[in-house]
Design an enzyme around this catalytic site. Sequence first.
Site, PDB file in Angstrom:
ATOM      1  N   GLU A 193      37.578  53.697  39.952  1.00  0.00           N
ATOM      2  CA  GLU A 193      37.704  52.401  39.264  1.00  0.00           C
ATOM      3  C   GLU A 193      37.223  51.303  40.217  1.00  0.00           C
ATOM      4  O   GLU A 193      37.871  51.020  41.208  1.00  0.00           O
ATOM      5  CB  GLU A 193      39.164  52.185  38.851  1.00  0.00           C
ATOM      6  CG  GLU A 193      39.501  50.776  38.409  1.00  0.00           C
ATOM      7  CD  GLU A 193      38.539  50.206  37.404  1.00  0.00           C
ATOM      8  OE1 GLU A 193      38.445  50.751  36.292  1.00  0.00           O
ATOM      9  OE2 GLU A 193      37.827  49.220  37.744  1.00  0.00           O
ATOM     10  N   LYS A 194      36.078  50.710  39.885  1.00  0.00           N
ATOM     11  CA  LYS A 194      35.410  49.816  40.841  1.00  0.00           C
ATOM     12  C   LYS A 194      36.177  48.534  41.159  1.00  0.00           C
ATOM     13  O   LYS A 194      35.878  47.858  42.128  1.00  0.00           O
ATOM     14  CB  LYS A 194      33.999  49.464  40.363  1.00  0.00           C
ATOM     15  CG  LYS A 194      33.909  48.694  39.071  1.00  0.00           C
ATOM     16  CD  LYS A 194      32.450  48.313  38.803  1.00  0.00           C
ATOM     17  CE  LYS A 194      32.251  47.706  37.439  1.00  0.00           C
ATOM     18  NZ  LYS A 194      32.390  48.664  36.327  1.00  0.00           N
ATOM     19  N   HIS A 195      37.171  48.143  40.342  1.00  0.00           N
ATOM     20  CA  HIS A 195      37.885  46.883  40.582  1.00  0.00           C
ATOM     21  C   HIS A 195      39.013  46.992  41.606  1.00  0.00           C
ATOM     22  O   HIS A 195      39.509  45.970  42.077  1.00  0.00           O
ATOM     23  CB  HIS A 195      38.499  46.377  39.276  1.00  0.00           C
ATOM     24  CG  HIS A 195      37.503  45.807  38.327  1.00  0.00           C
ATOM     25  ND1 HIS A 195      36.928  46.556  37.340  1.00  0.00           N
ATOM     26  CD2 HIS A 195      36.962  44.572  38.221  1.00  0.00           C
ATOM     27  CE1 HIS A 195      36.087  45.797  36.662  1.00  0.00           C
ATOM     28  NE2 HIS A 195      36.084  44.600  37.160  1.00  0.00           N
ATOM     29  N   HIS A 213      30.586  46.629  42.240  1.00  0.00           N
ATOM     30  CA  HIS A 213      30.931  45.740  41.132  1.00  0.00           C
ATOM     31  C   HIS A 213      29.818  44.691  41.016  1.00  0.00           C
ATOM     32  O   HIS A 213      29.255  44.272  42.015  1.00  0.00           O
ATOM     33  CB  HIS A 213      32.278  45.059  41.424  1.00  0.00           C
ATOM     34  CG  HIS A 213      32.758  44.227  40.284  1.00  0.00           C
ATOM     35  ND1 HIS A 213      32.323  42.933  40.055  1.00  0.00           N
ATOM     36  CD2 HIS A 213      33.624  44.502  39.281  1.00  0.00           C
ATOM     37  CE1 HIS A 213      32.919  42.467  38.962  1.00  0.00           C
ATOM     38  NE2 HIS A 213      33.712  43.387  38.480  1.00  0.00           N
ATOM     39  N   HIS A 259      29.684  37.533  35.859  1.00  0.00           N
ATOM     40  CA  HIS A 259      30.641  38.603  36.129  1.00  0.00           C
ATOM     41  C   HIS A 259      30.747  38.842  37.628  1.00  0.00           C
ATOM     42  O   HIS A 259      29.807  39.334  38.247  1.00  0.00           O
ATOM     43  CB  HIS A 259      30.155  39.880  35.403  1.00  0.00           C
ATOM     44  CG  HIS A 259      31.100  41.023  35.481  1.00  0.00           C
ATOM     45  ND1 HIS A 259      30.756  42.295  35.088  1.00  0.00           N
ATOM     46  CD2 HIS A 259      32.386  41.095  35.905  1.00  0.00           C
ATOM     47  CE1 HIS A 259      31.783  43.102  35.276  1.00  0.00           C
ATOM     48  NE2 HIS A 259      32.775  42.400  35.761  1.00  0.00           N
ATOM     49  N   CYS A 309      38.870  39.603  38.823  1.00  0.00           N
ATOM     50  CA  CYS A 309      37.508  39.614  38.275  1.00  0.00           C
ATOM     51  C   CYS A 309      37.500  38.627  37.107  1.00  0.00           C
ATOM     52  O   CYS A 309      38.414  38.657  36.273  1.00  0.00           O
ATOM     53  CB  CYS A 309      37.155  41.019  37.782  1.00  0.00           C
ATOM     54  SG  CYS A 309      35.661  41.071  36.747  1.00  0.00           S
ATOM     55  N   HIS A 347      37.421  41.011  34.031  1.00  0.00           N
ATOM     56  CA  HIS A 347      38.361  42.128  33.897  1.00  0.00           C
ATOM     57  C   HIS A 347      39.732  41.900  34.530  1.00  0.00           C
ATOM     58  O   HIS A 347      40.466  42.856  34.789  1.00  0.00           O
ATOM     59  CB  HIS A 347      37.723  43.404  34.446  1.00  0.00           C
ATOM     60  CG  HIS A 347      36.451  43.757  33.748  1.00  0.00           C
ATOM     61  ND1 HIS A 347      35.219  43.623  34.315  1.00  0.00           N
ATOM     62  CD2 HIS A 347      36.234  44.187  32.471  1.00  0.00           C
ATOM     63  CE1 HIS A 347      34.276  43.984  33.451  1.00  0.00           C
ATOM     64  NE2 HIS A 347      34.861  44.319  32.323  1.00  0.00           N
TER      65      HIS A 347
HETATM   66 FE   LIG Z   1      34.656  43.220  36.506  1.00  0.00          FE
END
Ligand SMILES: [Fe+3]
Lengths: 124, 124, 124, 124
Positions: free
Chosen positions: D16-18, D46, D52, D109, D112
């Site tokens: 999960e990149k976040h 990300h 974004h 983010c 997100h």
């Molecule tokens: Fe994001």
Amino acid sequence: MGKFGELYQSGDWKGEKHVPVIHIKDKVKKGEIVELRVNIGEEIPHPNTLEHHIKWLKVYFYGEGDKFPVEIGNYVMNSHGEYGVFTEPDITIKFKVEKSGIIYATSYCNIHGLWENSKKVEVE
Amino acid sequence: MGKFGELYQSGDWKGEKHVPVIHIKDKVKKGEIVELRVNIGEEIPHPNTLEHHIKWLKVYFYGEGDKFPVEIGNYVMNSHGEYGVFTEPDITIKFKVEKSGIIYATSYCNIHGLWENSKKVEVE
Amino acid sequence: MGKFGELYQSGDWKGEKHVPVIHIKDKVKKGEIVELRVNIGEEIPHPNTLEHHIKWLKVYFYGEGDKFPVEIGNYVMNSHGEYGVFTEPDITIKFKVEKSGIIYATSYCNIHGLWENSKKVEVE
Amino acid sequence: MGKFGELYQSGDWKGEKHVPVIHIKDKVKKGEIVELRVNIGEEIPHPNTLEHHIKWLKVYFYGEGDKFPVEIGNYVMNSHGEYGVFTEPDITIKFKVEKSGIIYATSYCNIHGLWENSKKVEVE
Ligand SMILES: [Fe+3]
Ligand SMILES: [Fe+3]
Ligand SMILES: [Fe+3]
Ligand SMILES: [Fe+3]
């Protein structure tokens, strides 16, 4: 090892001085510039000293049907006695939203940690 | 290589939309909780988009006879269209001072850099 | 009433403990991820107490031929003894630039105000 | 109306990149200056665009036996393409602690929302 989110505390601001008080109209118009006041210690004042003070206030909006909250603004109170200056944990900000949702106000006390409160806003 | 301070721009807010407008009483009482409104674009609105917006507002107090300014507060505007939310560069804060001095309001546009304005406050 | 920018102080960091020290390669490649360390008190330590500490570090980039500086990042040091935690005024960040320019590092001491330093970066 | 803390998301940073990645020694000495790196997207990058991007990283310490967490630092990434400058969500900070506890790293983010991760640190 607990989750970070569990560290946020809440309660009734009339009895717990750390809880951010949210002042906003119940109903706003889509795209209208809305005024929001957030303050700490409205009923029971919180200390404001170098040793013990509220450091910041943050406001989020979580729209109905949205998957994620958006951060509206972050206010840092930076003076707690230096040269006789004291910043109060009390801010009025402005923003626009397009749909109904929840306003979250969060705060941080350098001694008593993280606090939150929320209020529903209906967009008509 | 110029000095950093020389990058701050100023002007008349009625003709230059980036200059922070400072709203505060001319005279306040020692230790009284004072209200201060700072906003951008009161006469000529500034864009508020992802590509071009005001990112933060800061307020300082520089007391008469003091050698250094004190930072009162820092407000970051964090929404510029995400999920339909737009944070306005307009804030009302509260603080206390003990003597006369100068209020400095500063701001940052992500495209047009750093701006400042100032106003004298007399404490009686 | 002086201009705000004139309140920024500077000097040689080897003799003046408040001046931010900038550590970065003299030459970087276009679009390369560059590492930048900024710290306070490398030669002469600055106090880190509730009463007297460095509150934040900011970094800007002012590209050759650009009209305005860009803010790269803002770091706030928030612990100065609470529960035995002390945040040091020392940060390493990363960013990309596309052309040569000047890095400005600025800082704020709650007692001694605003400070700056700068360093040229050549992009090849 | 859910609680604010429940909006924090987590997961395995390798998938999960976040999720903030926390780099710190497992054992540190009491009062030693400790280095901590927090970054986003170590395994899966990300996006870093105006539309974004990761807006900030925060670090907290929650000492064993303490009732409340302490905020160590807050880093705001402010450039996402302006004049060719891109701030990376990758920071190395320094601090001192006096006892064992948990490091929490949080991030935001703009699309997100809120994320967290944690790591135990033993003080010997
Ligand atoms: Fe994001
Ligand atoms: Fe408290
Ligand atoms: Fe502009
Ligand atoms: Fe100092």
